[in-house]
Design a protein around this motif. Structure first.
Motif, PDB file in Angstrom:
ATOM      1  N   MET A  94     -18.200   5.570  23.151  1.00 55.18           N
ATOM      2  CA  MET A  94     -17.086   4.653  23.387  1.00 55.18           C
ATOM      3  C   MET A  94     -15.843   5.377  23.897  1.00 55.18           C
ATOM      4  N   GLY A  95     -15.569   6.564  23.337  1.00 57.75           N
ATOM      5  CA  GLY A  95     -14.400   7.320  23.782  1.00 57.75           C
ATOM      6  C   GLY A  95     -14.513   7.746  25.230  1.00 57.75           C
ATOM      7  N   TYR A  96     -15.669   8.267  25.596  1.00 58.90           N
ATOM      8  CA  TYR A  96     -15.890   8.700  26.972  1.00 58.90           C
ATOM      9  C   TYR A  96     -16.023   7.493  27.901  1.00 58.90           C
ATOM     10  N   GLY A  97     -16.657   6.427  27.413  1.00 56.05           N
ATOM     11  CA  GLY A  97     -16.837   5.227  28.231  1.00 56.05           C
ATOM     12  C   GLY A  97     -15.510   4.634  28.656  1.00 56.05           C
ATOM     13  N   GLY A  98     -14.539   4.614  27.755  1.00 57.68           N
ATOM     14  CA  GLY A  98     -13.228   4.078  28.091  1.00 57.68           C
ATOM     15  C   GLY A  98     -12.574   4.814  29.247  1.00 57.68           C
ATOM     16  N   THR A  99     -12.757   6.129  29.275  1.00 59.90           N
ATOM     17  CA  THR A  99     -12.208   6.926  30.375  1.00 59.90           C
ATOM     18  C   THR A  99     -12.843   6.546  31.698  1.00 59.90           C
ATOM     19  N   PHE A 100     -14.153   6.350  31.695  1.00 64.12           N
ATOM     20  CA  PHE A 100     -14.865   6.152  32.954  1.00 64.12           C
ATOM     21  C   PHE A 100     -14.776   4.732  33.504  1.00 64.12           C
ATOM     22  N   VAL A 101     -14.278   3.805  32.720  1.00 65.72           N
ATOM     23  CA  VAL A 101     -13.952   2.488  33.280  1.00 65.72           C
ATOM     24  C   VAL A 101     -12.936   2.680  34.405  1.00 65.72           C
ATOM     25  N   VAL A 102     -12.015   3.626  34.192  1.00 67.17           N
ATOM     26  CA  VAL A 102     -10.966   3.908  35.170  1.00 67.17           C
ATOM     27  C   VAL A 102     -11.343   5.047  36.112  1.00 67.17           C
ATOM     28  N   PHE A 103     -11.844   6.151  35.535  1.00 62.65           N
ATOM     29  CA  PHE A 103     -12.065   7.364  36.323  1.00 62.65           C
ATOM     30  C   PHE A 103     -13.052   7.159  37.464  1.00 62.65           C
ATOM     31  N   THR A 104     -14.098   6.362  37.244  1.00 66.78           N
ATOM     32  CA  THR A 104     -15.093   6.123  38.293  1.00 66.78           C
ATOM     33  C   THR A 104     -14.453   5.542  39.544  1.00 66.78           C
ATOM     34  N   TYR A 105     -13.461   4.696  39.353  1.00 71.91           N
ATOM     35  CA  TYR A 105     -12.841   3.994  40.486  1.00 71.91           C
ATOM     36  C   TYR A 105     -11.417   4.485  40.746  1.00 71.91           C
ATOM     37  N   LEU A 106     -11.151   5.734  40.326  1.00 72.72           N
ATOM     38  CA  LEU A 106      -9.806   6.276  40.469  1.00 72.72           C
ATOM     39  C   LEU A 106      -9.378   6.386  41.929  1.00 72.72           C
ATOM     40  N   SER A 107     -10.288   6.824  42.790  1.00 73.38           N
ATOM     41  CA  SER A 107      -9.930   6.975  44.210  1.00 73.38           C
ATOM     42  C   SER A 107      -9.536   5.643  44.847  1.00 73.38           C
ATOM     43  N   PRO A 108     -10.347   4.577  44.732  1.00 78.81           N
ATOM     44  CA  PRO A 108      -9.905   3.293  45.294  1.00 78.81           C
ATOM     45  C   PRO A 108      -8.670   2.716  44.601  1.00 78.81           C
ATOM     46  N   ILE A 109      -8.501   2.976  43.292  1.00 81.11           N
ATOM     47  CA  ILE A 109      -7.299   2.499  42.592  1.00 81.11           C
ATOM     48  C   ILE A 109      -6.052   3.126  43.209  1.00 81.11           C
ATOM     49  N   LEU A 110      -6.088   4.432  43.397  1.00 83.76           N
ATOM     50  CA  LEU A 110      -4.923   5.143  43.925  1.00 83.76           C
ATOM     51  C   LEU A 110      -4.633   4.764  45.378  1.00 83.76           C
ATOM     52  N   GLN A 111      -5.676   4.472  46.141  1.00 76.46           N
ATOM     53  CA  GLN A 111      -5.466   4.111  47.541  1.00 76.46           C
ATOM     54  C   GLN A 111      -5.041   2.651  47.703  1.00 76.46           C
ATOM     55  N   LYS A 112      -5.704   1.751  46.987  1.00 71.99           N
ATOM     56  CA  LYS A 112      -5.480   0.318  47.210  1.00 71.99           C
ATOM     57  C   LYS A 112      -4.328  -0.265  46.390  1.00 71.99           C
ATOM     58  N   ILE A 113      -4.088   0.297  45.197  1.00 74.53           N
ATOM     59  CA  ILE A 113      -3.042  -0.266  44.333  1.00 74.53           C
ATOM     60  C   ILE A 113      -1.773   0.578  44.371  1.00 74.53           C
ATOM     61  N   THR A 114      -1.920   1.882  44.127  1.00 74.37           N
ATOM     62  CA  THR A 114      -0.744   2.750  44.121  1.00 74.37           C
ATOM     63  C   THR A 114      -0.221   2.982  45.532  1.00 74.37           C
ATOM     64  N   GLY A 115      -1.130   2.976  46.518  1.00 77.90           N
ATOM     65  CA  GLY A 115      -0.707   3.104  47.905  1.00 77.90           C
ATOM     66  C   GLY A 115      -0.750   4.504  48.459  1.00 77.90           C
ATOM     67  N   PHE A 116      -1.469   5.420  47.805  1.00 78.35           N
ATOM     68  CA  PHE A 116      -1.577   6.787  48.294  1.00 78.35           C
ATOM     69  C   PHE A 116      -2.538   6.864  49.480  1.00 78.35           C
ATOM     70  N   GLN A 117      -2.289   7.814  50.369  1.00 74.43           N
ATOM     71  CA  GLN A 117      -3.209   8.091  51.467  1.00 74.43           C
ATOM     72  C   GLN A 117      -4.421   8.847  50.936  1.00 74.43           C
ATOM     73  N   GLU A 118      -5.522   8.804  51.688  1.00 78.74           N
ATOM     74  CA  GLU A 118      -6.761   9.461  51.273  1.00 78.74           C
ATOM     75  C   GLU A 118      -6.545  10.949  51.008  1.00 78.74           C
ATOM     76  N   SER A 119      -5.771  11.609  51.863  1.00 81.79           N
ATOM     77  CA  SER A 119      -5.527  13.051  51.699  1.00 81.79           C
ATOM     78  C   SER A 119      -4.719  13.341  50.440  1.00 81.79           C
ATOM     79  N   THR A 120      -3.847  12.421  50.051  1.00 80.80           N
ATOM     80  CA  THR A 120      -3.034  12.609  48.849  1.00 80.80           C
ATOM     81  C   THR A 120      -3.875  12.482  47.591  1.00 80.80           C
TER      82      THR A 120
END
Length: 405
Positions: free
Chosen positions: A230-256
């Motif tokens: 459960m502890g590790y699972g909670g992290t990976f709900v977010v971590f797995t999709y961290l790249s699209p989260i940062l690009q689509k929601i936060t607005g970072f460029q792919e290189s960033t």
């Protein structure tokens, strides 16, 4: 790192010399390669999805099904290889690792790529199962969590350097080039095992089916495994999709995003080392505070994700807390097994590695479900926080159980 301790290798009454054993560094080097192949796919999800013509949640299966391979490999293959000399087993695992990543680099389809990932996951499961017990046996009792954290430092250093570099390579030269690079890392780990791991490592006791049932029948171990999942699972709900989260929601460029993954990795490395030291004396108490803090930071990320500055600060804290619990969880399982089901330490450690990866599979799958639902990417942090709330409750109950024994 100043770890000048009397080291004992339990083989045929052979004594030891002072200093950090070279075998521990061999474990760390190989863990670096394995950690890179496990986590680099997170930064490459958009690239792989685009190249193979699949959706990002479908590409997320490369994370969850890899984790299933680890979950199968850890307890089952660890049990089946109990009589194999430790050095021979380590070398064989790294050979399988190289083959799996080589196949991934030439995979003609998504299904082939998944099969290659599962094969690599099998090697991963056995490696970290026996690696943890070997690392713990090489140092004095009060430093076992530290020794495990040093081995897992290879995993965390992979996230600091291997994942950002692999992501950069994948974005500029294609994701297949990344897997070729990881195969080369595997060859380096294989050579390090051949040169640095001594031949006289003591085998763990042969794990029978009966011993696995003993482990799974122990209530304290069951709750320890639940804490891990459960502890590790909670992290990976977010971590797995961290790249699209940062690009689509936060607005970072792919290189960033590559640079942010580097910052996240540095935080993980620091958290892992600190977590190992904190957990040496009382792992359960330390884990309770770690899980509580991790849940709060995940919840905070839900509110800070749209701010470039605040999101990076939150991710740094999340990275440090997410992996700080790893040494303590492994130590806790070994301690409980030693006390309540002696002789099953390797099996218990293997099942805990499986629990880590069952958590990854559940977390990444849950994240994919959230991404495709009306909740969307933005909801993954607070869903992850709910996982940690459950983990805290399990930990509190585990502390009560420990006081009764």
């Amino acid at each position: 790192m100043n770890f000048q301790k009397e080291i004992q290798i339990n083989t045929a009454s052979k004594t030891v010399k002072k200093g950090l054993p070279a075998a521990l560094w061999a474990l760390t080097i190989s863990a670096f390669g394995i950690g890179t192949t496990e986590f680099v796919i997170v930064g490459l999800l958009p690239t792989v999805a685009s190249d193979l013509g699949i959706t990002i949640p479908s590409a997320g299966l490369l994370v969850s099904l890899y984790a299933i391979g680890v979950a199968i490999g850890a307890p089952i293959l660890t049990a089946l290889t109990g009589k194999v000399p430790r050095k021979m087993l380590l070398v064989s695992i790294m050979m399988l690792f190289v083959i799996g990543n080589g196949l991934a680099s030439i995979a003609p389809s998504f299904i082939t790529l998944i099969l290659a990932r599962i094969l690599t996951g099998l090697a991963h499961g056995v490696y970290f199962s026996i690696g943890s017990t070997i690392a713990a046996s090489l140092v004095s009792e009060e430093k076992r969590a530290t020794a495990i954290s040093i081995m897992f430092a290879g995993l965390t250093l992979a996230i600091v350097t291997g994942v950002p570099l692999g992501t950069f390579i994948g974005q500029h030269f294609g994701w297949r080039a990344t897997f070729i690079g990881v195969s080369i890392l595997g060859i380096i780990g294989l050579v390090a095992s051949l040169l640095l791991v001594p031949n006289n490592l003591k085998n763990g006791k042969t794990a029978s089916l009966k011993s696995q049932f003993k482990v799974l029948g122990n209530r304290r171990l069951i709750f320890a495994f639940l804490m891990t999942a459960m502890g590790y699972g909670g992290t990976f709900v977010v971590f797995t999709y961290l790249s699209p989260i940062l690009q689509k929601i936060t607005g970072f460029q792919e290189s960033t995003v590559t640079f942010i993954l580097l910052i996240y990795g540095i935080a993980i490395a620091l958290g892992n080392l600190i977590g190992g030291k904190v957990a040496n004396k009382n792992p359960l108490k330390a884990l309770l505070w770690m899980f509580a803090a991790q849940g709060l930071v995940l919840l905070a990320f839900y509110f800070t994700v749209s701010s470039p500055v605040l999101s990076v600060i939150t991710l740094f804290l999340l990275g440090a807390l997410s992996f700080a619990s790893v040494p303590g969880l492994q130590l806790l399982v070994v301690q409980i097994a030693e006390k309540e089901v002696p002789g099953t330490e390797d099996v218990a450690s293997g099942i805990n590695i499986a629990a880590f990866n069952i958590g990854i599979a559940i977390g990444s799958y849950a994240g994919g479900m959230i991404v495709t639902s009306s909740l969307g990417l933005a909801s993954t942090p607070w869903i992850g926080a709910l996982f940690l709330l459950v983990t805290v409750l399990i930990t509190v109950y585990s502390i009560r159980l420990s006081k009764k024994n």
